[in-house]
Design an enzyme around this catalytic site. Sequence first.
Site, PDB file in Angstrom:
ATOM      1  N   GLU A 292       0.813  -1.224   0.000  1.00  0.00           N
ATOM      2  CA  GLU A 292       0.000   0.000   0.000  1.00  0.00           C
ATOM      3  C   GLU A 292       0.843   1.269   0.000  1.00  0.00           C
ATOM      4  O   GLU A 292       0.485   2.251  -0.647  1.00  0.00           O
ATOM      5  CB  GLU A 292      -0.970  -0.004   1.191  1.00  0.00           C
ATOM      6  CG  GLU A 292      -2.188  -0.903   1.013  1.00  0.00           C
ATOM      7  CD  GLU A 292      -1.889  -2.380   1.285  1.00  0.00           C
ATOM      8  OE1 GLU A 292      -0.775  -2.682   1.748  1.00  0.00           O
ATOM      9  OE2 GLU A 292      -2.776  -3.220   1.034  1.00  0.00           O
TER      10      GLU A 292
ATOM     11  N   HIS B 283     -11.986  -5.727   8.163  1.00  0.00           N
ATOM     12  CA  HIS B 283     -12.647  -5.533   6.868  1.00  0.00           C
ATOM     13  C   HIS B 283     -13.951  -4.768   7.025  1.00  0.00           C
ATOM     14  O   HIS B 283     -14.864  -4.902   6.221  1.00  0.00           O
ATOM     15  CB  HIS B 283     -12.915  -6.878   6.175  1.00  0.00           C
ATOM     16  CG  HIS B 283     -11.676  -7.583   5.736  1.00  0.00           C
ATOM     17  ND1 HIS B 283     -10.855  -8.269   6.606  1.00  0.00           N
ATOM     18  CD2 HIS B 283     -11.081  -7.700   4.520  1.00  0.00           C
ATOM     19  CE1 HIS B 283      -9.831  -8.786   5.938  1.00  0.00           C
ATOM     20  NE2 HIS B 283      -9.947  -8.453   4.676  1.00  0.00           N
TER      21      HIS B 283
END
Lengths: 323, 417
Positions: free
Chosen positions: A59, A126
């Site tokens: 990322e 999540h």
Amino acid sequence: MLLTYVDAIRQALAEEMRRDPAVFLLGEDIGIYGGAFKATAGLVDEFGPARVVDTPLAESAIVGAAIGAAYTGMRPVVEMQFMDFIACCFNQITNFAAKSHYRWGAPVPMVIRGPVGGGVHGGPFHSQNPEMYFAHTPGLKVVEPATARDAYGLLKSAIRDNNPVLFLEHKFLYRRVKEEIAEDGPAIPLGVAAVARPGRDLSVITYGAMVQLALETAQALAAEGVDAEVLDLRTLAPLDRGGIVATAKKTNKVLILHEDTRTGGIAGEITAILQEEAFDDLDAPILRLTSADTPVPFSPPLEAAFLPSAEGLKAALRRLARY
Amino acid sequence: MTPSPELTAADRGANSEREWFEDLRLERHAFTIRRTRREGKVVYEWSGEITDPPPLRESGSLDRAQCLEIYRFLLMNRIMEQQLENLYKQGQVVGGVYFGLGQEGNSVASAYALDATDWMAPMIRNQGSLLVRGFAPRDVMMQYMAKAGSPTGGRDGTSHYGDLGPRRMISPISMLGDLIPVMGGICMGERLQGRNVAAMTWIGDGGQSTGVFHEAVNFAAVQNLGLVLVVENNLWAYSTPLNEQTKVADLALRARGYGIPAVVVDGTDVLQVYDACRGAVERAHGGGGPTLIESKLMRMKGHAIHDAAAYVPPELLEFWRRRDPILRFEQYLRQKGWLTAEAQQRLVAEVEQFMLAERAAAEASPMPDGNTALSGVYCEPGCHAVQPRFEAAAPALAAANGGAHLTAVEGDAPHLR
């Protein structure tokens, strides 16, 4: 076209890429696979792997590369597979991108988009709502649409903006809401809230998937004679202070609803704004309904207890209406 | 554990047939630094022999005029930092000052290897590179003095500034390693517009330990981006010596893990630094992807001006004092007959005069108006244009980009074939 929320995002991406060759996408599994939620499905076929870039699982490198490309005049759109993983590139966003224009006048036209939010039993990693880390950082814009049309129009504005924009898509909405959207439709400006339901008696200020909850609850309360206004913030940074103050002055009673956890959530900031700018117009204490100050739990009964509920919202609004 | 810095691990013989690893050095720096206890105190101890360095490695690609230009930048770098130290001692600097003493040759020669159309992002000790890239000593001074006339108008200090215009320089941030993916992204953005450019930045032996270093080098390798990463192994990350930072004796060895070529150079040999960097720049221009260059040198002052670096063994400093990059280059220029003693003295006097004028200009700049602090957080419509410049070749180059990582699936990395 009748488009779901996620279709609207794909449509906006494709139209912006056709309109402007500087727009390109990068992220994990966004090419041939089309993204974990299929937000980019088929785009690699139309635009090729150079403009729909499948990246390594990294990322910081992805966002860093987007910043660099933005410095050369490109308009990168990064997909976070889940916005929870934005923690991995926090430094690139908050220290590199956000401060760039202020420090040395170098704009970073970049969008980081991806799914946020709970209600789908995704568990602690999540399901998060990371907006306030970034709404707190000067130099960033933070957007969270609640409807398919807003997802489409706000994403267009985000891509055309010359600042780093975090575009938070609520995964609960991806396939649950759909709207008629015209091809090559208009962009919707950032920083402008929308009255999702006009009302006279009290205001619910909210955003994201909670707009749906607020609308459903307002509908239910109408039968009890309570006419609730729902203000959809749409953008958390910059915050539409005028829209917030206007609804408070209209109904004189405010509840702030968000799926983000309670402490340090945007409700606190909105409350402070109303104290400063609409104190004399308030007929009741400002209430807030939020998720609990815990990680997002996995098991359905635990997650239900964590999230704001329809019953909780009804009770809070009835209390507010009684003042 | 093999104590380090002990320059033995890179087995030149075994690697010599591999294109991925090139060692341009003419000497190995054979010494060790060990942590030990002396009279109740924990100290670092040196063992080795204080030797004299060999002459520089002939470049063959730099002519007399270029060498003299480099020499002038080296003098500017050192004399500017002397002035910065004076400014600090006179209380004219806000915060600290960072020095690149002993690293000037690396900063200047690496930046000198870039074309004007390439990009660069300096680290704190690369103040010489700023001069090569076209910033003036007064800019450097005003940044430290937090003046209104500084490149950031006082919004940031040290070497934290850049220029998206003709100087193509990206501002660093204080967090180490985070420039590396950004420079990769520069190459990606340029390639999408039809140009293969080199994007150079530096990292230290300390900064190489960050996670983002790994992410970024891997990303650049997979995407075949023209990153030129100069790893300045200056033996100390603040007070932490190399062997407490890593078990890798030659930091360039890490390149193998990413499937990219590496070069090791003596960072006090200006010509080695230039040749390695120019080779990497040309590889980038040819679409050949990233290169990692390890430059071995020594930080001859503390981390910043407040740090007396008492932890550094004195023998280590003496060893490297004999490898002063400017003196070594001076000797080279003398031997070539390119610089007489008189010309050298004239040049030093000229640069000193110039630096005094730069300093006066920096001192004359006012402090910023406090009200300017509140503007510019966002790029508002009209304040800066975001303007890509697409070349006719853009689609072809972009398509080649898409193919670059597909070839890697078929066999080895392209540069090994």
